[in-house]
Design a protein around this motif. Structure first.
Motif, PDB file in Angstrom:
ATOM      1  N   ILE A 172      55.026  50.649  35.202  1.00  0.00           N
ATOM      2  CA  ILE A 172      54.404  49.617  35.117  1.00  0.00           C
ATOM      3  C   ILE A 172      54.221  49.072  35.687  1.00  0.00           C
ATOM      4  O   ILE A 172      52.605  47.490  36.047  1.00  0.00           O
ATOM      5  N   GLY A 173      54.981  47.691  35.861  1.00  0.00           N
ATOM      6  CA  GLY A 173      55.346  46.454  36.622  1.00  0.00           C
ATOM      7  C   GLY A 173      54.745  46.692  37.495  1.00  0.00           C
ATOM      8  O   GLY A 173      54.226  45.381  37.943  1.00  0.00           O
ATOM      9  N   CYS A 174      55.303  47.691  38.498  1.00  0.00           N
ATOM     10  CA  CYS A 174      54.834  47.699  40.139  1.00  0.00           C
ATOM     11  C   CYS A 174      52.918  47.823  40.120  1.00  0.00           C
ATOM     12  O   CYS A 174      52.932  46.895  40.821  1.00  0.00           O
ATOM     13  N   VAL A 175      52.510  48.837  39.137  1.00  0.00           N
ATOM     14  CA  VAL A 175      51.426  48.715  39.536  1.00  0.00           C
ATOM     15  C   VAL A 175      50.635  47.802  38.663  1.00  0.00           C
ATOM     16  O   VAL A 175      49.340  46.715  39.770  1.00  0.00           O
ATOM     17  N   ASN A 176      50.996  46.840  37.949  1.00  0.00           N
ATOM     18  CA  ASN A 176      50.231  45.668  37.311  1.00  0.00           C
ATOM     19  C   ASN A 176      50.175  44.527  38.019  1.00  0.00           C
ATOM     20  O   ASN A 176      49.574  43.627  38.145  1.00  0.00           O
ATOM     21  N   SER A 177      51.547  44.593  39.518  1.00  0.00           N
ATOM     22  CA  SER A 177      51.492  43.593  40.588  1.00  0.00           C
ATOM     23  C   SER A 177      50.560  43.289  41.018  1.00  0.00           C
ATOM     24  O   SER A 177      49.877  42.425  41.996  1.00  0.00           O
ATOM     25  N   GLY A 178      49.396  44.336  41.463  1.00  0.00           N
ATOM     26  CA  GLY A 178      48.540  45.031  41.771  1.00  0.00           C
ATOM     27  C   GLY A 178      47.412  43.553  41.914  1.00  0.00           C
ATOM     28  O   GLY A 178      46.521  42.704  42.316  1.00  0.00           O
ATOM     29  N   GLY A 179      47.302  43.201  40.183  1.00  0.00           N
ATOM     30  CA  GLY A 179      46.470  42.197  40.351  1.00  0.00           C
ATOM     31  C   GLY A 179      46.672  40.264  40.207  1.00  0.00           C
ATOM     32  O   GLY A 179      45.765  39.474  40.602  1.00  0.00           O
ATOM     33  N   SER A 180      48.398  40.666  40.613  1.00  0.00           N
ATOM     34  CA  SER A 180      48.759  39.387  41.167  1.00  0.00           C
ATOM     35  C   SER A 180      48.597  39.219  42.714  1.00  0.00           C
ATOM     36  O   SER A 180      48.512  37.981  43.106  1.00  0.00           O
ATOM     37  N   VAL A 181      48.626  40.299  43.840  1.00  0.00           N
ATOM     38  CA  VAL A 181      48.702  40.435  44.565  1.00  0.00           C
ATOM     39  C   VAL A 181      46.607  39.831  44.951  1.00  0.00           C
ATOM     40  O   VAL A 181      47.083  39.206  46.211  1.00  0.00           O
ATOM     41  N   GLY A 182      46.220  40.933  44.548  1.00  0.00           N
ATOM     42  CA  GLY A 182      44.601  40.452  44.701  1.00  0.00           C
ATOM     43  C   GLY A 182      44.363  39.090  44.173  1.00  0.00           C
ATOM     44  O   GLY A 182      43.582  38.849  44.382  1.00  0.00           O
ATOM     45  N   GLY A 183      44.888  38.319  42.848  1.00  0.00           N
ATOM     46  CA  GLY A 183      44.579  37.525  43.086  1.00  0.00           C
ATOM     47  C   GLY A 183      45.514  36.080  44.485  1.00  0.00           C
ATOM     48  O   GLY A 183      44.075  34.964  43.960  1.00  0.00           O
ATOM     49  N   ILE A 184      46.022  36.518  44.481  1.00  0.00           N
ATOM     50  CA  ILE A 184      46.579  35.673  46.114  1.00  0.00           C
ATOM     51  C   ILE A 184      45.646  35.539  46.780  1.00  0.00           C
ATOM     52  O   ILE A 184      45.034  34.503  47.569  1.00  0.00           O
ATOM     53  N   ILE A 185      45.960  37.377  46.979  1.00  0.00           N
ATOM     54  CA  ILE A 185      44.685  37.373  48.806  1.00  0.00           C
ATOM     55  C   ILE A 185      43.317  37.143  48.065  1.00  0.00           C
ATOM     56  O   ILE A 185      42.729  35.523  49.090  1.00  0.00           O
ATOM     57  N   PHE A 186      42.823  36.792  46.856  1.00  0.00           N
ATOM     58  CA  PHE A 186      41.018  36.676  46.769  1.00  0.00           C
ATOM     59  C   PHE A 186      40.710  34.894  46.941  1.00  0.00           C
ATOM     60  O   PHE A 186      40.405  33.856  47.102  1.00  0.00           O
ATOM     61  N   THR A 187      42.295  34.156  46.404  1.00  0.00           N
ATOM     62  CA  THR A 187      42.316  32.687  46.092  1.00  0.00           C
ATOM     63  C   THR A 187      42.760  32.384  48.133  1.00  0.00           C
ATOM     64  O   THR A 187      41.560  31.373  47.549  1.00  0.00           O
ATOM     65  N   PHE A 188      42.683  32.383  48.376  1.00  0.00           N
ATOM     66  CA  PHE A 188      43.069  31.935  50.049  1.00  0.00           C
ATOM     67  C   PHE A 188      41.975  33.204  50.730  1.00  0.00           C
ATOM     68  O   PHE A 188      41.729  31.782  51.433  1.00  0.00           O
ATOM     69  N   MET A 189      41.283  33.691  50.197  1.00  0.00           N
ATOM     70  CA  MET A 189      39.668  34.233  50.684  1.00  0.00           C
ATOM     71  C   MET A 189      38.922  32.845  50.611  1.00  0.00           C
ATOM     72  O   MET A 189      37.498  32.505  50.833  1.00  0.00           O
ATOM     73  N   LEU A 190      38.867  32.505  49.342  1.00  0.00           N
ATOM     74  CA  LEU A 190      37.843  31.365  48.730  1.00  0.00           C
ATOM     75  C   LEU A 190      38.344  30.074  49.264  1.00  0.00           C
ATOM     76  O   LEU A 190      37.721  29.288  49.499  1.00  0.00           O
ATOM     77  N   ARG A 191      39.882  30.288  49.156  1.00  0.00           N
ATOM     78  CA  ARG A 191      39.958  27.978  50.164  1.00  0.00           C
ATOM     79  C   ARG A 191      39.688  28.591  51.188  1.00  0.00           C
ATOM     80  O   ARG A 191      38.985  27.533  51.809  1.00  0.00           O
ATOM     81  N   GLY A 192      40.511  29.643  51.462  1.00  0.00           N
ATOM     82  CA  GLY A 192      39.745  29.456  53.650  1.00  0.00           C
ATOM     83  C   GLY A 192      38.135  29.606  53.954  1.00  0.00           C
ATOM     84  O   GLY A 192      37.875  28.963  55.346  1.00  0.00           O
ATOM     85  N   LEU A 193      37.819  30.382  53.575  1.00  0.00           N
ATOM     86  CA  LEU A 193      35.794  31.018  53.671  1.00  0.00           C
ATOM     87  C   LEU A 193      35.399  29.441  53.221  1.00  0.00           C
ATOM     88  O   LEU A 193      33.781  29.970  54.236  1.00  0.00           O
ATOM     89  N   VAL A 194      35.124  29.810  51.594  1.00  0.00           N
ATOM     90  CA  VAL A 194      33.838  28.861  51.606  1.00  0.00           C
ATOM     91  C   VAL A 194      33.761  27.862  52.187  1.00  0.00           C
ATOM     92  O   VAL A 194      32.350  28.021  51.775  1.00  0.00           O
ATOM     93  N   PRO A 195      35.004  26.820  52.340  1.00  0.00           N
ATOM     94  CA  PRO A 195      34.467  25.560  53.033  1.00  0.00           C
ATOM     95  C   PRO A 195      33.681  25.978  54.797  1.00  0.00           C
ATOM     96  O   PRO A 195      32.843  25.049  54.680  1.00  0.00           O
ATOM     97  N   SER A 196      33.763  27.527  55.258  1.00  0.00           N
ATOM     98  CA  SER A 196      33.038  27.399  56.875  1.00  0.00           C
ATOM     99  C   SER A 196      32.409  28.280  56.950  1.00  0.00           C
ATOM    100  O   SER A 196      31.170  28.117  57.250  1.00  0.00           O
ATOM    101  N   ILE A 197      32.559  29.410  56.184  1.00  0.00           N
ATOM    102  CA  ILE A 197      30.636  30.342  56.261  1.00  0.00           C
ATOM    103  C   ILE A 197      30.405  30.287  54.224  1.00  0.00           C
ATOM    104  O   ILE A 197      29.240  30.987  54.611  1.00  0.00           O
ATOM    105  N   GLY A 198      30.539  29.557  53.823  1.00  0.00           N
ATOM    106  CA  GLY A 198      29.896  29.915  52.671  1.00  0.00           C
ATOM    107  C   GLY A 198      30.603  30.021  51.453  1.00  0.00           C
ATOM    108  O   GLY A 198      30.912  32.113  51.682  1.00  0.00           O
ATOM    109  N   PHE A 199      29.427  30.007  49.792  1.00  0.00           N
ATOM    110  CA  PHE A 199      30.156  31.555  49.023  1.00  0.00           C
ATOM    111  C   PHE A 199      29.492  32.664  49.076  1.00  0.00           C
ATOM    112  O   PHE A 199      30.075  33.374  49.358  1.00  0.00           O
ATOM    113  N   ALA A 200      28.554  32.545  49.315  1.00  0.00           N
ATOM    114  CA  ALA A 200      27.952  33.821  49.571  1.00  0.00           C
ATOM    115  C   ALA A 200      28.556  34.585  50.365  1.00  0.00           C
ATOM    116  O   ALA A 200      28.548  35.910  50.484  1.00  0.00           O
TER     117      ALA A 200
END
Length: 439
Positions: A172-200
């Protein structure tokens, strides 16, 4: 676990035969015994991990969405109004378990996964086109929230029923860690892409990532030739509401989750308003919390296999009370980073441990109703999520940069939840001692 548990059957609400005293649950066949270490079981863990990347990763990063909405997309909306978007989204993720849990028990897993993954991708696509508050609310809070709710409890229940009690917390811990990994991935996507290509276009890129992850997971989880199962379940196990331990456990979830999302939702705003840091640092702070959450969802669950999931859950709750009140005294970057990582670690335990604890016989007497019991308990947690962040938003004074009322509110709520866990823990310890004495 055989494929019969994944197949559609008819729901039957008026059953008169019970496997749990006082409940209306008809079980016409034995529940398959968990088989630890089997390749299929661990493939289920991997597939569910991918699903959690989207279902929980998007809620993990809502603080960044809130920061963007307040600063650019919806600048005329209040912090409390924006918080309702994230709260309703997370509410649906959790509270839909009261319906999807019994549907999992009835064999509708593949239908729920298909519908849920489709709704998440569709909701993100619509969010990329949103311009007004209600468009954002309907696409993110309702559509993405409903989709995540369809997949959360059923996929978690699948993993719960696939392993023996000694391995279950770690799985169950391994499964739930997916939420954290997704949080890291989407955080860096928002951080890196929003300034260059916009929010949409950034949201469209997130939707594409979610689509790829969902397809990979569905290939593993959906059986190619489903057959009808010979079981019928009721929607609710009403006997659970007459069990003191279960009710207190559910109430503890509610109070814990009133506070749970207050730090993640307000970490970016706190970083910019109170600490005077850049938006880039604010986004990084969310990533720090996600990294801490990853370790919190995995490493402590190894200890749970030895000491017990409920014991680990209570210990993390008490520690969270201390950390949340300590947040009131943090006004420098170093202390704030330490807070983000530490709270992320503890919040990871508060996500993973309850899912493992609910499988204990004191809280769920039969594995045949694990989905129902899990859904009912998380319904209480969903109510907490729904009201917690908006209340905090009303308590925050952005003009005076004063977050202390919201911080104290969060700490007090987790303290009440910790008290509620004491009696269920006593019942679990007594049960364990009684079982050992029989050996």
């Amino acid at each position: 676990m055989n494929d019969a548990s994944l197949e559609p059957v008819e729901l039957h609400v008026e059953g008169d035969t019970s496997t749990v005293e006082g409940s209306h649950v008809e079980d016409t066949g034995p529940t398959p015994a968990p088989v630890p270490g089997r390749l299929k079981a661990w493939l289920n863990v991997f597939a569910t991990f991918l699903i959690f990347n989207s279902a929980w990763g998007l809620t993990q990063t809502f603080g960044i969405f809130q920061n963007i909405y307040l600063s650019t997309l919806l600048p005329d909306s209040s912090p409390s109004a924006i918080s309702w978007i994230g709260s309703v989204q997370t509410f649906f993720v959790i509270v839909l378990g009261v319906f999807t849990g019994p549907l999992f028990d009835a064999g509708y897993l593949r239908h729920l996964l298909l519908a849920g993954c489709s709704l998440i991708v569709f909701g993100l696509t619509m969010l990329s086109l949103a311009k007004t508050y209600w468009q954002v609310f309907l696409s993110q809070a309702v559509c993405v929230g409903l989709g995540s709710g369809f997949v959360y409890v059923p996929s978690l229940a699948l993993v719960t029923t696939s392993f023996s009690p000694s391995i279950r917390p770690w799985a169950i811990g391994c499964v739930n860690s997916g939420g954290s990994v997704g949080g890291i991935i989407f955080t860096f996507m928002l951080r890196g892409l929003v300034p260059s290509i916009g929010f949409a276009w950034t949201v469209r890129a997130i939707a594409l990532v979610t689509l790829v992850l969902s397809v990979a997971a569905l290939v593993i989880l959906i059986p190619s030739r489903p057959q009808r199962a010979a079981q019928r379940r009721s929607l609710l196990d009403l006997s659970a509401l007459r069990e003191q331990s279960f009710v207190l456990f559910a109430i503890a979830l509610m109070f814990d989750y009133i506070a749970f999302y207050i730090p993640p939702f307000y970490i970016p705003t706190y970083a910019t308003v109170v600490l005077g840091q850049s938006q880039s640092f604010a986004f990084d702070a969310v990533a720090y919390a996600s990294v801490g959450s990853f370790f919190g969802r995995t490493v402590p669950m190894l200890a749970a296999s030895r000491f017990g999931s409920l014991q680990i859950y209570l210990a993390a709750s008490i520690a969270a009370v201390v950390v949340l009140f300590a947040w009131m005294a943090i006004f420098n970057v170093a202390g704030f980073v330490a807070f983000c990582v530490t709270y992320g670690l503890l919040s990871g335990v508060l996500v993973a441990a309850p899912g493992a604890a609910i499988s204990h016989p004191v809280l769920s007497p039969s594995m045949s109703v694990i989905g129902t019991r899990m859904g009912m308990s998380w319904m209480f947690g969903g109510v907490g999520v729904l009201i917690g962040a908006p209340i905090a938003g009303a308590l925050v004074d952005l003009r005076q940069a004063d977050f202390r009322p919201a911080q104290a509110f969060a700490g007090a709520m987790v303290a009440v939840g910790s008290v509620c866990l004491v009696l269920p823990l006593v019942a679990v310890v007594r049960y364990t001692r009684k079982e050992k004495s029989r050996v």
